[in-house]
Design a protein around this motif. Structure first.
Motif: not given
Length: 291
Positions: A30-37, A45-52, A112-115
């Motif tokens: 979730x940190x990698x995804x948050x860098x570039x939103x 939102x589901x993916x972010x919720x799951x990781x958190x 962003x693609x690499x993240x």
């Protein structure tokens, strides 16, 4: 009152090390995804919720075992952790499939693609860590354990989760159009409610107070669930795809036809799960934690 007694050994055990990997991989994802939103819409939102969610609950589990309060809680701790590890494995697996299919499917370039790719890799590793915990905590033959640590108990978590996935699709699939589809929804709902109650009563240490033998009830319910899901397996696709063909808008993303196809496959998965559950519940003798 809960008794606090530090238990540092829980941190250096095999299970403790696996949980640290779970925390690390989920936090990194979730940190990698948050860098570039790099998440948006229901899928992101589901993916972010799951990781958190998995990160937070695993941290709480480690802290509870570290301070020695876990066994003082008014729940079956072994059943709770077994159920959560299975649920987390299923949720992270779903996320590991959904995130790249939505955010990497149409190609990307640059940093962003690499993240996004790194977050997907971390999510897959996180799933493997939770799957390893399920394997470590699963009850071995002849071992005295909580119900949810056994294969039938883990299947109960799987069945409830798959039902939740079905519910997330059936509204878009417009189930109210035909009585046959309404019957299928009734099947999913009845089986889900009973399955969820079994999980909750197990974690709450309430099984011993039931006025009937648990083993016989499980066999009877699983048999009924198999019969009901067998009808849904045939009825749902018949009414869903009769005079219905895949439309051009399905090429641009999910459509009603694809959601109905997804419900069809999930129904088959749950039918297989209930069949396996019926076989195991008919052969095994469970040892439950007294209330």
């Amino acid at each position: 009152m809960p008794v606090f007694e530090l238990s540092p050994r829980s941190l250096i055990s095999l299970l403790g090390i696996v949980r640290f990997f779970e925390i690390f991989f989920a936090c990194t994802a979730f940190s990698l995804v948050s860098v570039y939103h790099s998440y948006h819409g229901p899928s992101g939102n589901w993916c972010m919720f799951t990781w958190c969610f998995c990160f937070a609950v695993t941290v709480l589990i480690i802290l509870a075992e570290l301070v020695g309060v876990a066994q003082s809680l008014p729940i079956s701790w072994q059943d709770f952790t077994s159920a959560f590890s299975m649920l987390a494995a299923l949720m992270i697996f779903t996320t590991s499939v959904v995130y790249p299919s939505v955010f990497l499917a149409h190609g990307c370039s640059g940093t962003p693609c690499g993240y996004k790719g790194a977050a997907t890799a971390m999510s897959i590793l996180c799933f493997l860590a939770y799957a390893a915990e399920v394997g470590i905590t699963r009850a071995k033959p002849g071992e005295v354990s909580g119900f949810l640590a056994t294969v039938p108990g883990l299947l109960k978590v799987f069945e409830a989760y798959v039902a939740c996935l079905i519910f997330s699709m059936i509204v878009i699939a417009r189930y109210w159009a035909f009585p046959g589809l309404q019957w299928c929804v009734a099947v999913y709902s009845i089986c889900f409610i009973v399955t969820l109650l079994i999980v909750i009563l197990t974690v709450g240490r309430c099984l011993a107070s039931l006025p009937f033998p648990l083993e016989k009830f499980l066999v009877g319910f699983n048999l009924l669930a198999v019969l009901m899901y067998a009808t849904a397996t045939f009825v749902w696709p018949i009414y869903s795809f009769r005079n219905q063909s895949r439309t051009a808008d399905c090429n641009d993303g999910p459509c009603m036809w694809s959601y109905r196809l997804g419900v069809t496959f999930l129904t088959i998965f749950n039918l297989i799960a209930y069949i396996v559950d019926l076989v195991y519940s008919s052969k095994m003798v469970f040892v439950t934690t007294p209330a």
